[in-house]
Write a protein that holds these residues in place. Structure first.
Motif, short mmCIF file in Angstrom:
data_model
loop_
_atom_site.label_atom_id
_atom_site.label_comp_id
_atom_site.label_asym_id
_atom_site.label_seq_id
_atom_site.Cartn_x
_atom_site.Cartn_y
_atom_site.Cartn_z
N UNK A 166 34.82 42.49 29.58
CA UNK A 166 34.99 41.71 31.00
C UNK A 166 36.11 42.08 31.04
N UNK A 167 37.25 42.28 32.03
CA UNK A 167 38.01 43.15 32.29
C UNK A 167 38.84 41.38 32.83
N UNK A 168 40.32 41.59 31.93
CA UNK A 168 41.27 40.36 32.39
C UNK A 168 40.90 39.60 33.83
N UNK A 169 40.82 40.94 34.77
CA UNK A 169 40.96 40.58 36.22
C UNK A 169 39.78 39.88 36.79
N UNK A 170 39.16 40.17 35.79
CA UNK A 170 37.94 38.99 36.35
C UNK A 170 38.05 37.53 36.36
N UNK A 171 38.70 37.56 35.37
CA UNK A 171 39.20 36.18 35.31
C UNK A 171 40.50 35.45 36.16
N UNK A 172 40.92 36.91 36.32
CA UNK A 172 42.17 36.50 37.58
C UNK A 172 41.06 35.94 39.05
N UNK A 173 41.28 36.76 38.86
CA UNK A 173 39.97 36.59 40.40
C UNK A 173 39.20 35.67 40.57
N UNK A 174 38.23 34.80 39.61
CA UNK A 174 37.71 33.57 39.62
C UNK A 174 38.49 32.39 39.79
#
Length: 317
Positions: free
Chosen positions: A210-218
């Motif tokens: 997954x992209x790091x942005x997925x963690x940021x958005x979560x």
């Protein structure tokens, strides 16, 4: 019975069912229980040195996102023939985690006597426990296996009871650091039993990078770092791969000091009986409660850059 285990979780299952003495061969990664595996011949080797490679280099060595792992491990067929197993325990879930099922089947065809091959392929927490009964039936001890699994299920029930009624924090579990990979299969269920809401992966799911942005958005309230095959000390050496990412300090989990390094191989990566201990560990990490034995720093430790909370026991003290 003479048994070769080509899966660390299967070795653990043999031990809890009382068949540790029947183990005549194991993988190079079978390290638990120590007393059981000590002196047992090793019949596999890895085609890369994971101790010398970074997470990114290991990922490239195993084929990246494709999980093409059929040639990652070498099975010593000559040694297998010498050991003359009657039963070979293996898996067909992930070629990156162990010798491929196809490779095992081809090797077994060359052995005299045609040992039985049992492939264990659990994807969910109930299926992990079902595997114990499956192995118990093959070993001729179904009643013993039923007792063991009943005890493990009771422990899970006690975990759930210990956190009942508490708010469920939003949790991201990271199974690999570079590329970033969420923990799937049974881990979301472990989190749920311990009173958390698992993000970015569903129960039973074989995840992908997954992209790091997925963690940021979560925006997780708790971040669990449990790389596959890495003990906590190794994980801590590569934590910069996370802590150096943009937006790291803005994550709620980081701001509130709820980032934890866990022992992935012991309690989360391998589909064996110790996944139940993993749920007990998570009850402490997520809610500061004790279910079972007190959690130790060898099992879970707060990331030094975060402010630890809920450490009302031996962890982080």
């Amino acid at each position: 019975m003479r048994i070769v285990s080509l899966l660390p979780a299967a070795t653990d299952i043999l031990a809890v069912l009382g068949f540790g003495d029947a183990l005549v061969g194991r993988t190079h990664e079978c390290d638990w229980p120590p007393a059981t595996v000590a002196g047992v011949p090793v019949v596999t080797r890895a085609e890369f040195d994971g101790d010398r490679l970074t997470s990114r280099e290991i990922s490239l060595a195993v084929g990246g996102a494709a999980h093409r792992g059929s040639s990652l491990y070498t099975l010593d067929t000559d040694r297998m023939a010498e050991l003359a197993p009657e039963l070979v325990l293996t898996q067909d879930l992930c070629d990156v985690c162990a010798v491929s099922y196809t490779g095992v089947s081809e090797a077994v065809r060359l052995l005299d006597g045609g040992p039985r091959v049992l492939s264990l392929e659990p994807r969910t927490l109930p299926e992990v426990l079902d595997c114990l009964e499956q192995v118990g039936a093959v070993l001729g001890v179904p009643e013993r296996a039923a007792r063991v699994t009943a005890d493990l299920r009771a422990r899970l029930d006690r975990v759930a009871a210990s956190v009942a009624g508490r708010p469920s924090p939003r949790v991201v579990a990271v199974e690999w650091l570079d590329p970033l990979w969420p923990a799937g299969h049974w881990v979301p269920e472990q989190i749920a039993v311990a009173g958390g809401e698992a993000l970015l992966a569903r129960p039973g799911e074989h995840t992908r990078p997954m992209e790091w942005t997925a963690v940021l958005e979560a925006r997780p309230e708790v971040l669990l770092v449990l790389p596959c095959g890495f003990p906590p000390e190794r994980t801590e050496r590569e934590l910069h791969l996370l802590t150096g990412l943009p937006g790291w300090a803005d994550l709620p989990a980081v701001r509130d000091g709820r980032v934890w390094v866990l022992d992935g191989p012991a309690h989360f990566n391998r589909p064996g009986p110790r996944v139940v201990r993993g749920a007990e560990v998570l009850a402490h990490v997520l809610h500061g409660v004790t279910s079972g034995e007190p959690v130790t720093a060898a099992e879970a430790r707060p990331v030094p850059t975060a402010r630890p909370q809920g450490t009302d026991g031996p962890v982080g003290g």
